[in-house]
Design a protein around this motif. Structure first.
Motif, PDB file in Angstrom:
ATOM      1  N   UNK A  90       0.840  -1.211   0.000  1.00  0.00           N
ATOM      2  CA  UNK A  90       0.000   0.000   0.000  1.00  0.00           C
ATOM      3  C   UNK A  90       0.868   1.251   0.000  1.00  0.00           C
ATOM      4  N   UNK A  91       0.355   2.322  -0.578  1.00  0.00           N
ATOM      5  CA  UNK A  91       1.089   3.584  -0.594  1.00  0.00           C
ATOM      6  C   UNK A  91       1.165   4.167   0.808  1.00  0.00           C
ATOM      7  N   UNK A  92       2.360   4.613   1.183  1.00  0.00           N
ATOM      8  CA  UNK A  92       2.514   5.297   2.467  1.00  0.00           C
ATOM      9  C   UNK A  92       1.976   6.717   2.326  1.00  0.00           C
ATOM     10  N   UNK A  93       1.857   7.412   3.441  1.00  0.00           N
ATOM     11  CA  UNK A  93       1.403   8.810   3.413  1.00  0.00           C
ATOM     12  C   UNK A  93       2.374   9.656   2.588  1.00  0.00           C
ATOM     13  N   UNK A  94       3.682   9.371   2.694  1.00  0.00           N
ATOM     14  CA  UNK A  94       4.680  10.105   1.907  1.00  0.00           C
ATOM     15  C   UNK A  94       4.489   9.847   0.422  1.00  0.00           C
ATOM     16  N   UNK A  95       4.266   8.573   0.061  1.00  0.00           N
ATOM     17  CA  UNK A  95       4.046   8.228  -1.346  1.00  0.00           C
ATOM     18  C   UNK A  95       2.811   8.934  -1.890  1.00  0.00           C
ATOM     19  N   UNK A  96       1.759   8.966  -1.100  1.00  0.00           N
ATOM     20  CA  UNK A  96       0.521   9.621  -1.531  1.00  0.00           C
ATOM     21  C   UNK A  96       0.745  11.119  -1.728  1.00  0.00           C
ATOM     22  N   UNK A  97       1.473  11.739  -0.818  1.00  0.00           N
ATOM     23  CA  UNK A  97       1.745  13.173  -0.910  1.00  0.00           C
ATOM     24  C   UNK A  97       2.558  13.467  -2.163  1.00  0.00           C
ATOM     25  N   UNK A  98       3.604  12.660  -2.406  1.00  0.00           N
ATOM     26  CA  UNK A  98       4.441  12.850  -3.598  1.00  0.00           C
ATOM     27  C   UNK A  98       3.618  12.650  -4.864  1.00  0.00           C
ATOM     28  N   UNK A 117       3.201  15.513  -7.829  1.00  0.00           N
ATOM     29  CA  UNK A 117       3.734  15.312  -9.171  1.00  0.00           C
ATOM     30  C   UNK A 117       2.680  14.889 -10.193  1.00  0.00           C
ATOM     31  N   UNK A 118       1.443  14.718  -9.750  1.00  0.00           N
ATOM     32  CA  UNK A 118       0.366  14.445 -10.717  1.00  0.00           C
ATOM     33  C   UNK A 118      -0.388  15.733 -11.075  1.00  0.00           C
ATOM     34  N   UNK A 119      -0.011  16.843 -10.457  1.00  0.00           N
ATOM     35  CA  UNK A 119      -0.621  18.137 -10.797  1.00  0.00           C
ATOM     36  C   UNK A 119      -0.369  18.440 -12.272  1.00  0.00           C
ATOM     37  N   UNK A 120      -1.293  19.104 -12.904  1.00  0.00           N
ATOM     38  CA  UNK A 120      -1.181  19.402 -14.336  1.00  0.00           C
ATOM     39  C   UNK A 120       0.124  20.135 -14.659  1.00  0.00           C
ATOM     40  N   UNK A 121       0.498  21.107 -13.822  1.00  0.00           N
ATOM     41  CA  UNK A 121       1.728  21.856 -14.108  1.00  0.00           C
ATOM     42  C   UNK A 121       2.956  20.952 -14.051  1.00  0.00           C
ATOM     43  N   UNK A 169      10.918  31.058   1.839  1.00  0.00           N
ATOM     44  CA  UNK A 169      10.112  30.095   2.580  1.00  0.00           C
ATOM     45  C   UNK A 169       9.307  29.156   1.686  1.00  0.00           C
ATOM     46  N   UNK A 170       9.651  29.107   0.401  1.00  0.00           N
ATOM     47  CA  UNK A 170       8.953  28.251  -0.563  1.00  0.00           C
ATOM     48  C   UNK A 170       9.953  27.339  -1.266  1.00  0.00           C
ATOM     49  N   UNK A 171       9.504  26.115  -1.541  1.00  0.00           N
ATOM     50  CA  UNK A 171      10.221  25.249  -2.460  1.00  0.00           C
ATOM     51  C   UNK A 171       9.578  25.440  -3.818  1.00  0.00           C
ATOM     52  N   UNK A 172      10.388  25.632  -4.823  1.00  0.00           N
ATOM     53  CA  UNK A 172       9.915  25.791  -6.193  1.00  0.00           C
ATOM     54  C   UNK A 172      10.503  24.624  -6.982  1.00  0.00           C
ATOM     55  N   UNK A 173       9.631  23.789  -7.509  1.00  0.00           N
ATOM     56  CA  UNK A 173      10.060  22.624  -8.276  1.00  0.00           C
ATOM     57  C   UNK A 173       9.804  22.925  -9.741  1.00  0.00           C
ATOM     58  N   UNK A 174      10.856  22.913 -10.527  1.00  0.00           N
ATOM     59  CA  UNK A 174      10.742  23.129 -11.963  1.00  0.00           C
ATOM     60  C   UNK A 174      10.738  21.739 -12.598  1.00  0.00           C
ATOM     61  N   UNK A 175       9.595  21.377 -13.123  1.00  0.00           N
ATOM     62  CA  UNK A 175       9.332  20.002 -13.545  1.00  0.00           C
ATOM     63  C   UNK A 175       9.742  19.740 -14.986  1.00  0.00           C
ATOM     64  N   UNK A 176      11.013  19.908 -15.240  1.00  0.00           N
ATOM     65  CA  UNK A 176      11.578  19.595 -16.546  1.00  0.00           C
ATOM     66  C   UNK A 176      13.005  19.110 -16.355  1.00  0.00           C
ATOM     67  N   UNK A 177      13.439  18.267 -17.267  1.00  0.00           N
ATOM     68  CA  UNK A 177      14.816  17.780 -17.214  1.00  0.00           C
ATOM     69  C   UNK A 177      15.747  18.674 -18.027  1.00  0.00           C
ATOM     70  N   UNK A 178      15.195  19.657 -18.698  1.00  0.00           N
ATOM     71  CA  UNK A 178      16.012  20.577 -19.505  1.00  0.00           C
ATOM     72  C   UNK A 178      16.965  21.359 -18.625  1.00  0.00           C
TER      73      UNK A 178
END
Length: 76
Positions: free
Chosen positions: A6-14, A18-22, A61-70
């Motif tokens: 089963x997915x852990x709480x951490x797995x569910x959060x991740x 990462x399933x967000x449209x952006x 105070x924010x994490x900014x994740x740029x979701x590209x490998x470029x």
């Protein structure tokens, strides 16, 4: 026979982040540092971002994740 765990709480959060449209379209996802530290911890986020080949910034105070490998270039 494959045994699925089963997915852990951490797995569910991740998965939610990462399933967000952006995230799916190479955009940017932003989360508060305090929220990340409370929910999964900084190290877990860093590992997942690195595993995906994305970029992680911390500012104001924010994490900014740029979701590209470029390549990433900071202008200023």
């Amino acid at each position: 026979m494959t045994c699925l765990r089963p997915l852990s709480a951490n797995d569910q959060w991740m998965s939610q982040i990462f399933s967000a449209r952006s995230a799916q379209t190479g955009g940017v996802v932003r989360r508060s540092v305090a929220h990340v530290e409370r929910k999964i911890g900084r190290e877990a986020l860093e590992l997942e971002v690195r595993r995906r080949g994305f970029h992680l910034l911390e500012a104001g105070g924010q994490f900014i994740i740029i979701c590209t490998r470029s390549d990433l270039r900071v202008i200023v």
